[in-house]
Design a protein around this motif. Structure first.
Motif, mmCIF file in Angstrom:
data_model
loop_
_atom_site.group_PDB
_atom_site.id
_atom_site.type_symbol
_atom_site.label_atom_id
_atom_site.label_comp_id
_atom_site.label_asym_id
_atom_site.label_seq_id
_atom_site.Cartn_x
_atom_site.Cartn_y
_atom_site.Cartn_z
ATOM 1 N N ASP A 16 0.758 -1.210 0.103
ATOM 2 C CA ASP A 16 0.024 -0.121 -0.023
ATOM 3 C C ASP A 16 0.829 1.184 -0.057
ATOM 4 O O ASP A 16 1.709 1.489 0.970
ATOM 5 N N ALA A 17 0.762 2.071 -1.113
ATOM 6 C CA ALA A 17 1.596 3.130 -1.377
ATOM 7 C C ALA A 17 1.584 4.233 -0.297
ATOM 8 O O ALA A 17 2.541 4.693 0.311
ATOM 9 N N GLU A 18 0.397 4.149 0.344
ATOM 10 C CA GLU A 18 0.055 5.570 1.442
ATOM 11 C C GLU A 18 0.790 4.955 2.661
ATOM 12 O O GLU A 18 1.344 5.515 3.546
ATOM 13 N N ARG A 19 0.557 3.671 3.019
ATOM 14 C CA ARG A 19 1.191 3.022 4.213
ATOM 15 C C ARG A 19 2.418 3.145 4.299
ATOM 16 O O ARG A 19 3.274 3.292 5.241
ATOM 17 N N PHE A 20 3.127 2.813 3.106
ATOM 18 C CA PHE A 20 4.597 2.875 2.914
ATOM 19 C C PHE A 20 5.006 4.203 3.230
ATOM 20 O O PHE A 20 6.066 4.594 3.890
ATOM 21 N N SER A 21 4.415 5.516 2.730
ATOM 22 C CA SER A 21 4.785 6.656 2.765
ATOM 23 C C SER A 21 4.496 7.231 4.193
ATOM 24 O O SER A 21 5.521 8.000 4.699
ATOM 25 N N GLN A 22 3.667 6.703 4.907
ATOM 26 C CA GLN A 22 3.458 6.971 6.299
ATOM 27 C C GLN A 22 4.757 6.697 7.273
ATOM 28 O O GLN A 22 4.888 7.038 8.242
ATOM 29 N N SER A 23 5.348 5.398 7.312
ATOM 30 C CA SER A 23 6.480 5.060 7.741
ATOM 31 C C SER A 23 7.774 5.642 7.028
ATOM 32 O O SER A 23 8.949 5.040 7.862
ATOM 33 N N PHE A 24 7.683 6.481 6.124
ATOM 34 C CA PHE A 24 8.864 7.071 5.535
ATOM 35 C C PHE A 24 10.024 7.539 6.650
ATOM 36 O O PHE A 24 11.281 6.937 6.507
ATOM 37 N N TRP A 25 9.575 8.314 7.420
ATOM 38 C CA TRP A 25 10.523 9.091 8.365
ATOM 39 C C TRP A 25 11.023 8.315 9.593
ATOM 40 O O TRP A 25 11.869 8.721 10.195
ATOM 41 N N GLY A 26 9.896 7.335 9.884
ATOM 42 C CA GLY A 26 10.139 6.573 11.178
ATOM 43 C C GLY A 26 9.634 7.578 12.495
ATOM 44 O O GLY A 26 9.745 6.951 13.568
ATOM 45 N N THR A 27 9.348 8.873 12.216
ATOM 46 C CA THR A 27 8.716 9.670 13.345
ATOM 47 C C THR A 27 7.701 10.660 12.759
ATOM 48 O O THR A 27 7.367 10.646 11.725
ATOM 49 N N ASP A 28 7.060 10.960 13.916
ATOM 50 C CA ASP A 28 5.954 11.805 13.346
ATOM 51 C C ASP A 28 6.230 13.222 12.660
ATOM 52 O O ASP A 28 5.789 13.598 11.732
ATOM 53 N N GLU A 29 7.442 13.757 13.415
ATOM 54 C CA GLU A 29 7.914 15.150 12.757
ATOM 55 C C GLU A 29 9.413 14.702 11.961
ATOM 56 O O GLU A 29 10.204 14.130 12.342
ATOM 57 N N PRO A 30 9.223 14.987 10.663
ATOM 58 C CA PRO A 30 10.433 14.565 9.917
ATOM 59 C C PRO A 30 11.829 15.298 10.417
ATOM 60 O O PRO A 30 11.615 16.596 10.518
ATOM 61 N N ALA A 31 12.808 14.510 10.593
ATOM 62 C CA ALA A 31 14.065 15.203 11.007
ATOM 63 C C ALA A 31 15.252 14.392 10.621
ATOM 64 O O ALA A 31 15.423 13.170 11.062
ATOM 65 N N PHE A 32 16.180 14.835 9.894
ATOM 66 C CA PHE A 32 17.353 14.082 9.622
ATOM 67 C C PHE A 32 18.088 13.526 10.860
ATOM 68 O O PHE A 32 18.737 12.559 10.617
ATOM 69 N N GLY A 33 18.141 14.331 11.691
ATOM 70 C CA GLY A 33 19.001 13.906 12.928
ATOM 71 C C GLY A 33 18.469 12.665 13.414
ATOM 72 O O GLY A 33 19.040 11.682 13.800
ATOM 73 N N ASP A 34 17.068 12.675 13.612
ATOM 74 C CA ASP A 34 16.300 11.297 14.067
ATOM 75 C C ASP A 34 16.696 10.375 13.193
ATOM 76 O O ASP A 34 16.865 9.019 13.864
ATOM 77 N N VAL A 35 16.728 10.234 11.931
ATOM 78 C CA VAL A 35 16.850 9.224 11.051
ATOM 79 C C VAL A 35 18.377 8.716 11.445
ATOM 80 O O VAL A 35 18.670 7.257 11.329
ATOM 81 N N PHE A 36 19.341 9.543 11.403
ATOM 82 C CA PHE A 36 20.759 8.992 11.415
ATOM 83 C C PHE A 36 20.797 8.171 13.009
ATOM 84 O O PHE A 36 21.686 6.961 12.992
ATOM 85 N N ALA A 37 20.089 8.599 13.918
ATOM 86 C CA ALA A 37 20.223 7.815 15.108
ATOM 87 C C ALA A 37 19.540 6.561 14.979
ATOM 88 O O ALA A 37 19.892 5.568 15.536
ATOM 89 N N GLN A 38 18.511 6.382 14.151
ATOM 90 C CA GLN A 38 17.620 5.334 13.760
ATOM 91 C C GLN A 38 18.805 4.300 12.957
ATOM 92 O O GLN A 38 18.590 2.909 13.374
ATOM 93 N N VAL A 39 19.198 4.902 12.128
ATOM 94 C CA VAL A 39 20.334 3.924 11.443
ATOM 95 C C VAL A 39 21.241 3.219 12.195
ATOM 96 O O VAL A 39 21.801 2.178 12.094
ATOM 97 N N ARG A 40 21.893 3.981 13.123
ATOM 98 C CA ARG A 40 23.118 3.368 14.153
ATOM 99 C C ARG A 40 22.372 2.054 14.590
ATOM 100 O O ARG A 40 23.011 1.306 15.019
ATOM 101 N N GLY A 41 21.028 2.261 15.102
ATOM 102 C CA GLY A 41 20.360 1.301 15.917
ATOM 103 C C GLY A 41 20.231 0.034 14.920
ATOM 104 O O GLY A 41 19.993 -1.052 15.362
ATOM 105 N N THR A 42 20.347 0.156 13.859
ATOM 106 C CA THR A 42 20.234 -1.213 12.680
ATOM 107 C C THR A 42 21.496 -1.839 12.515
ATOM 108 O O THR A 42 21.670 -2.869 11.982
ATOM 109 N N MET A 43 22.853 -0.865 12.667
ATOM 110 C CA MET A 43 24.222 -1.523 12.371
ATOM 111 C C MET A 43 24.437 -2.968 12.758
ATOM 112 O O MET A 43 25.021 -3.550 11.830
#
Length: 479
Positions: free
Chosen positions: A181-208
């Motif tokens: 579902d494209a809409e569901r996919f886009s809702q999970s795009f940032w992984g947070t309610d408020e888009p923020a690149f700082g949060d994204v890189f913290a998320q990436v570290r958690g997957t390493m």
């Protein structure tokens, strides 16, 4: 020296080596990806994580390929490269770390087998109940008997298991492509309610550490290089196996975000791929994936058993491990190494009874233990290219290999840092006592145990192990 008739009979083709690489990598990890990534990050973070992991591991695969071509006399993979580049103790540490990582990977496989059965038979619980541990022990020693009958037969079974377990994974991918579902996919795009690149890189570290775990096994063909029918097959098998597995990992991860919301993915029990499949097609989908998981892990477990014993055996033949680990039986199976390996796995199994999240701990510890050997392999490739050893003057390949090795070295170092101090301390607790094997090997040869630099290295390792034990005792870190 010409190979013995038994050894010659056990040579492995390119397809068998490729299956060994794929079989080593495709195991428990891929079936846990939807929930593991769902808990850590959104779509963007997942894409960044796979770009980083894919680039770093591809460079490492190419380093293995280059070393197989330029150093054909080094036919023991990870151990041989670390020893040739940095001396006996570093070579020993690479062999011991990789071996312990293999043992922990087998423990993770055994836990997940019983946890999967626990969804249908509650007596197995989360895979660490007394009944589950007893059943896992029976499986452990059953495979031990199988491997003792010959490497060739065991790798043939692994090849069959590899092809069998790809079927449910491909089925999941095909169904998910038509269910996204494209809409569901886009809702999970940032992984947070408020888009923020700082949060994204913290998320990436958690997957390493997770991304490292699912690629562990990339060196399978290199470890078994002495059985290769043609030396050129080693590098080809490594790269082909890597690209196949990377494609599967990326598709399973990203497509899952389009099937269920991120919060739902995060809440799925292991194996989470079964939960996503059930959401798409119903209960039979969960059962289908669970059966595929059992086949996958059994093949993966067999791969790790073979790799663990082979690393110890090769190190013993090169006189960095005690000689009893170099013994073989009538089928050319490294019997001494196999017995020690399975005794250690049995001990780790018993410890899982006391661990709060045994599967996750085994998964992350496998990554932490194998990153050190990976770092030394990449650094050896960088050393060869920097010094120009095995290269002709003006050879363009030297520059290419230098860049690849530098990226792989930085990647391994970065992953070690991303794992954090907890896993470094826990790793040192395993590395330090393992040095007893090094002492025994040196004593057999009546040689000085450490050179000055090696003595300093061991002292630092011992201090880290003491700090780790103290941290466990006071509860600063936990298993």
């Amino acid at each position: 020296m010409a190979p013995s008739s038994n050894e010659a009979a056990q040579t492995l083709s390119r397809s068998a080596l490729t299956a060994l690489v794929i079989g080593s990598m495709v195991g428990s990890g891929i079936f846990a990806l939807p929930a593991s990534f769902g808990r850590a990050t959104g779509v963007l973070g997942a894409i960044i994580a796979w770009v980083i992991a894919g680039t770093g591991m591809l460079m490492l695969a190419l380093v293995f390929q280059a070393l197989a071509r330029r150093k054909p006399e080094l036919d023991a993979g990870i151990y041989a490269y670390a020893r040739a580049g940095f001396g006996d103790y570093i070579g020993f540490a690479a062999a011991a770390g990789y071996w312990i990582g293999c043992c922990l990977a087998d423990v993770a496989c055994l836990i997940l087998i019983k946890a999967t059965l626990g969804q249908f038979f509650p007596v197995f619980g989360d895979g660490t109940t007394p009944t589950a541990i007893a059943a896992a022990s029976v499986l452990l020693w059953g495979v031990h008997v199988l491997v003792l009958r010959g490497i060739k037969g065991a790798t043939t079974l692994n090849t069959i298991a590899t092809y069998a377990k790809i079927v449910p994974i491909l089925s999941f991918i095909i169904v998910a492509i038509f269910s996204v579902d494209a809409e569901r996919f886009s809702q999970s795009f940032w992984g947070t309610d408020e888009p923020a690149f700082g949060d994204v890189f913290a998320q990436v570290r958690g997957t390493m550490l997770l991304t490292v775990f699912v690629f562990v096994g990339i060196e399978g063909a290199s470890v078994y290089s002495r059985y290769a029918r043609d030396r050129s097959d080693i590098g080809v098998a490594t790269v082909m196996g890597f690209l196949t597995v990377l494609s599967l990992l990326v598709l399973v991860t990203l497509l899952s975000y389009g099937v269920l919301p991120r919060e739902a993915l995060a809440a799925l029990p292991t194996p989470s791929m079964a939960g996503v499949m059930e959401a798409m097609v119903g209960r039979w989908g969960s059962i289908f994936i669970s059966v595929g998981l059992l086949i996958s892990i059994l093949g993966n477990y067999l791969s790790w058993s073979l790799l663990a014993a082979e690393v110890l055996h090769s190190a013993a033949l090169n006189r960095t491990m005690p000689s009893f680990l170099g013994s073989v039986n009538a089928h050319e199976v490294p019997v001494g190494a196999l017995w020690l390996t399975n005794c250690v796995i049995q001990a780790f199994l018993l410890v899982t009874w006391f661990a709060e999240y045994a599967f996750t701990l085994a998964l992350k510890m496998t990554s932490a233990m194998t990153l050190i050997p990976y770092f030394f392999v990449a650094a050896y490739g960088l050393k060869l290219a920097s010094l120009g050893e095995t290269y002709d003057a003006g050879d363009r390949a030297r520059t290419i290999d230098w860049i690849r090795s530098a990226v792989a070295t930085l990647y391994a170092a970065g992953m070690i840092y991303a794992g954090g101090p907890k896993f470094l301390l826990l790793s040192s607790i395993l590395y330090a006592p393992g040095t007893i094997l090094f002492f025994l090997a040196k004593r057999e040869r009546k040689e000085t145990t450490f050179r000055p630099f090696e003595a300093v290295t061991f002292a630092a390792l011992a201090v880290a192990a003491c700090v780790g034990i103290y941290a466990l005792t006071v509860g600063a870190i936990s298993i």
